[in-house]
Design an enzyme around this catalytic site. Sequence first.
Site, PDB file in Angstrom:
ATOM      1  N   ALA A 138      -8.586 -10.160   3.135  1.00  0.00           N
ATOM      2  CA  ALA A 138      -8.089 -11.200   2.235  1.00  0.00           C
ATOM      3  C   ALA A 138      -8.461 -12.593   2.752  1.00  0.00           C
ATOM      4  O   ALA A 138      -8.788 -13.490   1.966  1.00  0.00           O
ATOM      5  CB  ALA A 138      -6.571 -11.076   2.116  1.00  0.00           C
ATOM      6  N   LYS A 189      -9.160   5.394   7.326  1.00  0.00           N
ATOM      7  CA  LYS A 189      -9.810   4.543   8.341  1.00  0.00           C
ATOM      8  C   LYS A 189      -8.769   3.732   9.134  1.00  0.00           C
ATOM      9  O   LYS A 189      -9.027   3.305  10.251  1.00  0.00           O
ATOM     10  CB  LYS A 189     -10.885   3.654   7.726  1.00  0.00           C
ATOM     11  CG  LYS A 189     -10.435   2.756   6.593  1.00  0.00           C
ATOM     12  CD  LYS A 189      -9.917   1.428   7.024  1.00  0.00           C
ATOM     13  CE  LYS A 189      -9.127   0.783   5.909  1.00  0.00           C
ATOM     14  NZ  LYS A 189      -8.604  -0.534   6.178  1.00  0.00           N
ATOM     15  N   ASN A 254      -4.121  -3.056  11.850  1.00  0.00           N
ATOM     16  CA  ASN A 254      -4.137  -1.722  12.474  1.00  0.00           C
ATOM     17  C   ASN A 254      -4.859  -1.777  13.813  1.00  0.00           C
ATOM     18  O   ASN A 254      -4.376  -1.239  14.810  1.00  0.00           O
ATOM     19  CB  ASN A 254      -4.815  -0.712  11.532  1.00  0.00           C
ATOM     20  CG  ASN A 254      -3.965  -0.476  10.307  1.00  0.00           C
ATOM     21  OD1 ASN A 254      -2.940   0.177  10.376  1.00  0.00           O
ATOM     22  ND2 ASN A 254      -4.372  -1.053   9.183  1.00  0.00           N
TER      23      ASN A 254
HETATM   24  N1  LIG Z   1      -4.728  -7.825   3.517  1.00  0.00           N
HETATM   25  C1  LIG Z   1      -5.959  -7.422   3.263  1.00  0.00           C
HETATM   26  O1  LIG Z   1      -6.921  -8.049   3.690  1.00  0.00           O
HETATM   27  C2  LIG Z   1      -6.194  -6.200   2.424  1.00  0.00           C
HETATM   28  C3  LIG Z   1      -7.472  -5.938   1.970  1.00  0.00           C
HETATM   29  C4  LIG Z   1      -7.693  -4.798   1.209  1.00  0.00           C
HETATM   30  C5  LIG Z   1      -6.632  -3.955   0.897  1.00  0.00           C
HETATM   31  N2  LIG Z   1      -5.394  -4.241   1.367  1.00  0.00           N
HETATM   32  C6  LIG Z   1      -4.306  -3.342   1.001  1.00  0.00           C
HETATM   33  O2  LIG Z   1      -3.571  -3.971  -0.027  1.00  0.00           O
HETATM   34  C7  LIG Z   1      -2.160  -3.671   0.101  1.00  0.00           C
HETATM   35  C8  LIG Z   1      -1.396  -4.952   0.192  1.00  0.00           C
HETATM   36  O3  LIG Z   1      -1.856  -5.642   1.334  1.00  0.00           O
HETATM   37  P1  LIG Z   1      -1.208  -6.992   1.881  1.00  0.00           P
HETATM   38  O4  LIG Z   1      -1.946  -7.376   3.098  1.00  0.00           O
HETATM   39  O5  LIG Z   1      -1.128  -7.985   0.800  1.00  0.00           O
HETATM   40  O6  LIG Z   1       0.189  -6.358   2.301  1.00  0.00           O
HETATM   41  P2  LIG Z   1       1.624  -6.858   2.705  1.00  0.00           P
HETATM   42  O7  LIG Z   1       2.059  -6.024   3.825  1.00  0.00           O
HETATM   43  O8  LIG Z   1       1.592  -8.332   2.907  1.00  0.00           O
HETATM   44  O9  LIG Z   1       2.498  -6.482   1.442  1.00  0.00           O
HETATM   45  C9  LIG Z   1       2.097  -6.663   0.124  1.00  0.00           C
HETATM   46  C10 LIG Z   1       3.252  -6.861  -0.768  1.00  0.00           C
HETATM   47  O10 LIG Z   1       4.077  -5.723  -0.888  1.00  0.00           O
HETATM   48  C11 LIG Z   1       5.272  -6.181  -1.465  1.00  0.00           C
HETATM   49  N3  LIG Z   1       6.477  -5.683  -0.804  1.00  0.00           N
HETATM   50  C12 LIG Z   1       6.810  -5.800   0.498  1.00  0.00           C
HETATM   51  N4  LIG Z   1       8.043  -5.275   0.692  1.00  0.00           N
HETATM   52  C13 LIG Z   1       8.469  -4.831  -0.529  1.00  0.00           C
HETATM   53  C14 LIG Z   1       9.636  -4.188  -0.992  1.00  0.00           C
HETATM   54  N5  LIG Z   1      10.642  -3.915  -0.173  1.00  0.00           N
HETATM   55  N6  LIG Z   1       9.706  -3.870  -2.307  1.00  0.00           N
HETATM   56  C15 LIG Z   1       8.710  -4.161  -3.141  1.00  0.00           C
HETATM   57  N7  LIG Z   1       7.572  -4.764  -2.759  1.00  0.00           N
HETATM   58  C16 LIG Z   1       7.470  -5.093  -1.467  1.00  0.00           C
HETATM   59  C17 LIG Z   1       5.321  -7.687  -1.363  1.00  0.00           C
HETATM   60  O11 LIG Z   1       4.980  -8.291  -2.577  1.00  0.00           O
HETATM   61  C18 LIG Z   1       4.223  -7.931  -0.356  1.00  0.00           C
HETATM   62  O12 LIG Z   1       3.685  -9.180  -0.507  1.00  0.00           O
HETATM   63  C19 LIG Z   1      -2.051  -2.806   1.344  1.00  0.00           C
HETATM   64  O13 LIG Z   1      -2.000  -1.450   0.975  1.00  0.00           O
HETATM   65  C20 LIG Z   1      -3.334  -3.065   2.113  1.00  0.00           C
HETATM   66  O14 LIG Z   1      -3.768  -1.957   2.872  1.00  0.00           O
HETATM   67  C21 LIG Z   1      -5.147  -5.342   2.106  1.00  0.00           C
END
Ligand SMILES: NC(=O)c1ccc[n+]([C@@H]2O[C@H](COP(=O)([O-])OP(=O)(O)OC[C@H]3O[C@@H](n4cnc5c(N)ncnc54)[C@H](O)[C@@H]3O)[C@@H](O)[C@H]2O)c1
Length: 332
Positions: A138, A189, A254
């Site tokens: 991101a 992964k 991770n």
């Molecule tokens: N961060 C990255 O660069 C990236 C890139 C590709 C894919 N992803 C994937 O995308 C997904 C989200 O990633 P992220 O980094 O934004 O994750 P994050 O851990 O910041 O969480 C994402 C969102 O989940 C929601 N959340 C958290 N607790 C919650 C609860 N109790 N009830 C309901 N919703 C809740 C919130 O809106 C939170 O912002 C993950 O599965 C991650 O593997 C992340």
Amino acid sequence: MIKVGVLGAGTWGTALTIQLAKNGHEVTLWSAVAKEIDALSSDRKTIPNLPGAEMPEEVKLTTDLDEAVREKDLLVFAVASPFVRSVAAKLKDKIREGQIIVNVGKGIEEATLMTLTEVIGDELPQARVAVLSGPSHAEEVSRNIPTAIVVGSEDQKDAAFIQKAFMNDFFRIYTSNDVIGIELGGSLKNVIALAAGCVDGLGYGDNTKAALMTRGIAEICRLGVKMGGQPETFLGLSGVGDLIVTCTSTHSRNHNAGYLIGQGMTTKEAMDEVKQVVEGVFCAKAAKKLAEKYGVEMPIVDEVNKVLFEDKPAKESLVALFTRDAVSEYKK
Ligand SMILES: NC(=O)c1ccc[n+]([C@@H]2O[C@H](COP(=O)([O-])OP(=O)(O)OC[C@H]3O[C@@H](n4cnc5c(N)ncnc54)[C@H](O)[C@@H]3O)[C@@H](O)[C@H]2O)c1
């Protein structure tokens, strides 16, 4: 222009919102976590954990789930994996027949061994669910760093629709019909990234990490093919591509958690220190259960589980992996 609801305002939901808004779409960004929406609303020029990125003025920010999903052409599920089912369950009566949803999260539900797309489909059978995944921090996507990922759907019209919604000069989207392969590559992964982090934390070298990554993708591919994935998917963006980015980057939570464990912290201490959901820790248990269920040998996954949940020192696990019986690289 289409109307898009993005569910989850962590760094990934936020970065994708910025790209969708840049592409001219009408975007509503929702979070269950009010403080995330408050922070974005109070200062659109300073986004937590996304330095250099800005939230476009026209993006609607909300904690109201109805507002986020009402009359949307596309819904983006960017919720941390442990909360995907509970968020999907809240949408049961709000989602119309044929609604296109794209899951951008990575993980496997431990209790059911379902991928996140399957979890969403289980709660919302009226929806058409696709997956978008690949090597994409991101922190980089939010700053227009050139990135390529893949959208998987059983319906290639849906895949093309989602490709068009996200794609721009810096964000290249490929299509695929291998939903299960894409999801398994993206989720598993994270377990290998924990192991790669341990290797770095232990102070071993590039050779060691390359060995672990290569043997790691071999394990993922063995399981993935047994589960119906296509072998080439594991050599693609959501396989090798995502493994490289996750195992080698300081952005990876991770890898960072694995590094701390390699340095001697317990799993809990490392998770507390990283301060974000370390999805590989949840996925490791699920991966072990899937390996048992499908009768696939996954020695790295086994050792990661022992380090995470049985307090086995990471160094002993590495020795165990390197002193296994001598075998040929490929089983015929
Ligand atoms: N961060 C990255 O660069 C990236 C890139 C590709 C894919 N992803 C994937 O995308 C997904 C989200 O990633 P992220 O980094 O934004 O994750 P994050 O851990 O910041 O969480 C994402 C969102 O989940 C929601 N959340 C958290 N607790 C919650 C609860 N109790 N009830 C309901 N919703 C809740 C919130 O809106 C939170 O912002 C993950 O599965 C991650 O593997 C992340």
